[in-house]
Design a protein around this motif. Structure first.
Motif, PDB file in Angstrom:
ATOM      1  N   GLU A   1       9.291   0.504 -12.133  1.00 53.30           N
ATOM      2  CA  GLU A   1      10.445  -0.350 -12.318  1.00 53.30           C
ATOM      3  C   GLU A   1      11.381  -0.325 -11.125  1.00 53.30           C
ATOM      4  OE1 GLU A   1       9.547   2.132 -14.482  1.00 53.30           O
ATOM      5  OE2 GLU A   1       8.603   0.886 -15.992  1.00 53.30           O
ATOM      6  N   GLU A   2      11.341   0.715 -10.315  1.00 56.49           N
ATOM      7  CA  GLU A   2      12.321   0.858  -9.249  1.00 56.49           C
ATOM      8  C   GLU A   2      11.805   0.474  -7.869  1.00 56.49           C
ATOM      9  OE1 GLU A   2      11.609   5.394  -7.847  1.00 56.49           O
ATOM     10  OE2 GLU A   2      13.137   4.995  -9.313  1.00 56.49           O
ATOM     11  N   ILE A   3      10.534   0.424  -7.672  1.00 54.53           N
ATOM     12  CA  ILE A   3       9.988   0.129  -6.343  1.00 54.53           C
ATOM     13  C   ILE A   3       9.938  -1.380  -6.148  1.00 54.53           C
ATOM     14  CG2 ILE A   3       7.510   0.051  -6.855  1.00 54.53           C
ATOM     15  CD1 ILE A   3       9.018   2.105  -4.040  1.00 54.53           C
ATOM     16  N   LEU A   4      10.160  -1.829  -4.943  1.00 53.29           N
ATOM     17  CA  LEU A   4      10.201  -3.255  -4.649  1.00 53.29           C
ATOM     18  C   LEU A   4       8.890  -3.703  -4.008  1.00 53.29           C
ATOM     19  CD1 LEU A   4      13.811  -3.422  -3.170  1.00 53.29           C
ATOM     20  CD2 LEU A   4      13.074  -4.035  -5.481  1.00 53.29           C
ATOM     21  N   PHE A   5       8.037  -4.326  -4.795  1.00 47.45           N
ATOM     22  CA  PHE A   5       6.812  -4.896  -4.249  1.00 47.45           C
ATOM     23  C   PHE A   5       7.184  -6.167  -3.502  1.00 47.45           C
ATOM     24  CE2 PHE A   5       4.907  -2.032  -7.242  1.00 47.45           C
ATOM     25  CZ  PHE A   5       3.738  -1.637  -6.593  1.00 47.45           C
ATOM     26  N   VAL A   6       6.387  -6.494  -2.490  1.00 48.90           N
ATOM     27  CA  VAL A   6       6.745  -7.629  -1.644  1.00 48.90           C
ATOM     28  C   VAL A   6       5.620  -8.650  -1.568  1.00 48.90           C
ATOM     29  CG1 VAL A   6       8.405  -6.349  -0.256  1.00 48.90           C
ATOM     30  CG2 VAL A   6       6.030  -6.376   0.451  1.00 48.90           C
ATOM     31  N   GLU A   7       6.035  -9.891  -1.505  1.00 46.57           N
ATOM     32  CA  GLU A   7       5.128 -11.009  -1.276  1.00 46.57           C
ATOM     33  C   GLU A   7       5.690 -11.796  -0.103  1.00 46.57           C
ATOM     34  OE1 GLU A   7       3.270 -13.116  -4.543  1.00 46.57           O
ATOM     35  OE2 GLU A   7       4.460 -11.886  -5.910  1.00 46.57           O
ATOM     36  N   GLU A   8       4.995 -12.837   0.261  1.00 48.72           N
ATOM     37  CA  GLU A   8       5.399 -13.636   1.394  1.00 48.72           C
ATOM     38  C   GLU A   8       6.754 -14.270   1.152  1.00 48.72           C
ATOM     39  OE1 GLU A   8       1.773 -12.404   1.472  1.00 48.72           O
ATOM     40  OE2 GLU A   8       2.273 -13.796  -0.103  1.00 48.72           O
ATOM     41  N   GLU A   9       7.522 -14.332   2.234  1.00 47.40           N
ATOM     42  CA  GLU A   9       8.789 -15.051   2.146  1.00 47.40           C
ATOM     43  C   GLU A   9       8.487 -16.533   2.219  1.00 47.40           C
ATOM     44  OE1 GLU A   9      11.430 -13.624   5.152  1.00 47.40           O
ATOM     45  OE2 GLU A   9      11.619 -11.675   4.200  1.00 47.40           O
TER      46      GLU A   9
ATOM     47  N   PHE B   1       0.852  -1.189   0.000  1.00 49.49           N
ATOM     48  CA  PHE B   1       0.000   0.000   0.000  1.00 49.49           C
ATOM     49  C   PHE B   1       0.892   1.244   0.000  1.00 49.49           C
ATOM     50  CE2 PHE B   1      -2.999   3.165   1.354  1.00 49.49           C
ATOM     51  CZ  PHE B   1      -4.208   2.746   0.827  1.00 49.49           C
ATOM     52  N   GLY B   2       1.984   1.175   0.760  1.00 43.43           N
ATOM     53  CA  GLY B   2       2.969   2.259   0.719  1.00 43.43           C
ATOM     54  C   GLY B   2       3.551   2.426  -0.671  1.00 43.43           C
ATOM     55  N   ASN B   3       3.837   1.320  -1.345  1.00 47.29           N
ATOM     56  CA  ASN B   3       4.345   1.387  -2.721  1.00 47.29           C
ATOM     57  C   ASN B   3       3.338   2.055  -3.646  1.00 47.29           C
ATOM     58  OD1 ASN B   3       6.633   0.023  -1.894  1.00 47.29           O
ATOM     59  ND2 ASN B   3       5.935  -1.959  -2.626  1.00 47.29           N
ATOM     60  N   LEU B   4       2.070   1.722  -3.451  1.00 49.43           N
ATOM     61  CA  LEU B   4       1.021   2.335  -4.260  1.00 49.43           C
ATOM     62  C   LEU B   4       0.986   3.845  -4.032  1.00 49.43           C
ATOM     63  CD1 LEU B   4      -1.445   2.069  -6.143  1.00 49.43           C
ATOM     64  CD2 LEU B   4      -2.823   1.696  -4.080  1.00 49.43           C
TER      65      LEU B   4
ATOM     66  N   ASN C   1      12.931   0.796  -0.078  1.00 48.74           N
ATOM     67  CA  ASN C   1      11.875   1.672  -0.586  1.00 48.74           C
ATOM     68  C   ASN C   1      11.809   2.966   0.214  1.00 48.74           C
ATOM     69  OD1 ASN C   1      11.180  -0.157  -2.580  1.00 48.74           O
ATOM     70  ND2 ASN C   1       9.476  -1.027  -1.434  1.00 48.74           N
ATOM     71  N   ALA C   2      11.925   2.862   1.536  1.00 45.45           N
ATOM     72  CA  ALA C   2      11.887   4.053   2.388  1.00 45.45           C
ATOM     73  C   ALA C   2      13.075   4.970   2.070  1.00 45.45           C
ATOM     74  CB  ALA C   2      11.889   3.654   3.855  1.00 45.45           C
ATOM     75  N   ALA C   3      14.224   4.398   1.815  1.00 42.32           N
ATOM     76  CA  ALA C   3      15.405   5.196   1.455  1.00 42.32           C
ATOM     77  C   ALA C   3      15.166   5.936   0.144  1.00 42.32           C
ATOM     78  CB  ALA C   3      16.635   4.301   1.354  1.00 42.32           C
ATOM     79  N   LYS C   4      14.571   5.249  -0.827  1.00 38.35           N
ATOM     80  CA  LYS C   4      14.299   5.885  -2.122  1.00 38.35           C
ATOM     81  C   LYS C   4      13.326   7.051  -1.977  1.00 38.35           C
ATOM     82  CE  LYS C   4      15.307   2.072  -5.167  1.00 38.35           C
ATOM     83  NZ  LYS C   4      14.889   1.320  -6.333  1.00 38.35           N
TER      84      LYS C   4
END
Length: 158
Positions: free
Chosen positions: A143-151, A49-52, A90-93
Motif C-alpha cells: 500500500e505504501e510503495i509507489l509503482f510507476v508507469e509511463e508518464e 524491480f526495485g519496488n519488488l 521510494n528511496a527515502a522510505k
C-alpha cells in the motif's frame, strides 16, 4: 493484453505491477526482467524491480535499482519529472526502514521544491519534538510503495 500482437516493454511492466500487487513475486520478477531485457534503460521497469525487491525485504538491492533508475533520468535531464519524484520517495522510505535518517532526509529534500504537499502525503510526514518534519513509521508494504508507469504525453490541441 495485446492479444494477437507482440508484447511491448510497457505491457510487461504493467503485468509485473499486477503480479506484485497480488504478492506473486516470482511472476512479477519475470515480467520486470523481460521489460528490462527489452530495454536496459527502461526506468519504469527498473524502478518497479526495485519496488519488488523492497516488497521482498531486499532493501539494499531495492536502493540500487532506484539509484540506477535515477541516474538514467538524470542523464535524460528528467530528474524533476513525476517519475523521478516517485522513485525518490521510494528511496527515502527504504532509507527510513534501514534506519538511515540522514539518507532519508537527503532523499526527502530532493523533491520538496517540486511539490511539498505530495512529499508530505507520500512520506507520512509528522512534526517531530524538535519541530523538524520527520517521516512517519512505515506500515503496510504494498500500500505504501509507489509503482510507476509511463508518464502520459500531453498532446497540444490544434
Amino acid at each position: 493484453m495485446r492479444q494477437g500482437k507482440l508484447w511491448k516493454k510497457e505491457d510487461y511492466n504493467r503485468l509485473g505491477i499486477a503480479y506484485a500487487m497480488f504478492h506473486q513475486f516470482d511472476k512479477a520478477e519475470l515480467a520486470f526482467s523481460k521489460a528490462i531485457e527489452m530495454d536496459g534503460s527502461y526506468t519504469c521497469a527498473i524502478a518497479n524491480f526495485g519496488n519488488l525487491l523492497y516488497l521482498k525485504g531486499q532493501y539494499e538491492e531495492a536502493l540500487g535499482m532506484y539509484q540506477k533508475a535515477l541516474l538514467i533520468l538524470r542523464n535524460l535531464n528528467k530528474e524533476k519529472s513525476r517519475l523521478a519524484f516517485k522513485i525518490i520517495i521510494n528511496a527515502a522510505k527504504v532509507n527510513k526502514l534501514l534506519g538511515r535518517e540522514a539518507e532519508c532526509e537527503k532523499y526527502y529534500n530532493l523533491p520538496l521544491s517540486i511539490d511539498p504537499e505530495k512529499v508530505k502525503h507520500f512520506m507520512g510526514i509528522t512534526q517531530g519534538p524538535s519541530g523538524i518534519a520527520r517521516a512517519a513509521e512505515v506500515t503496510g508494504k504494498v500500500e505504501e510503495i509507489l509503482f510507476v508507469e509511463e508518464e502520459k504525453k500531453l498532446k497540444a490541441n490544434k
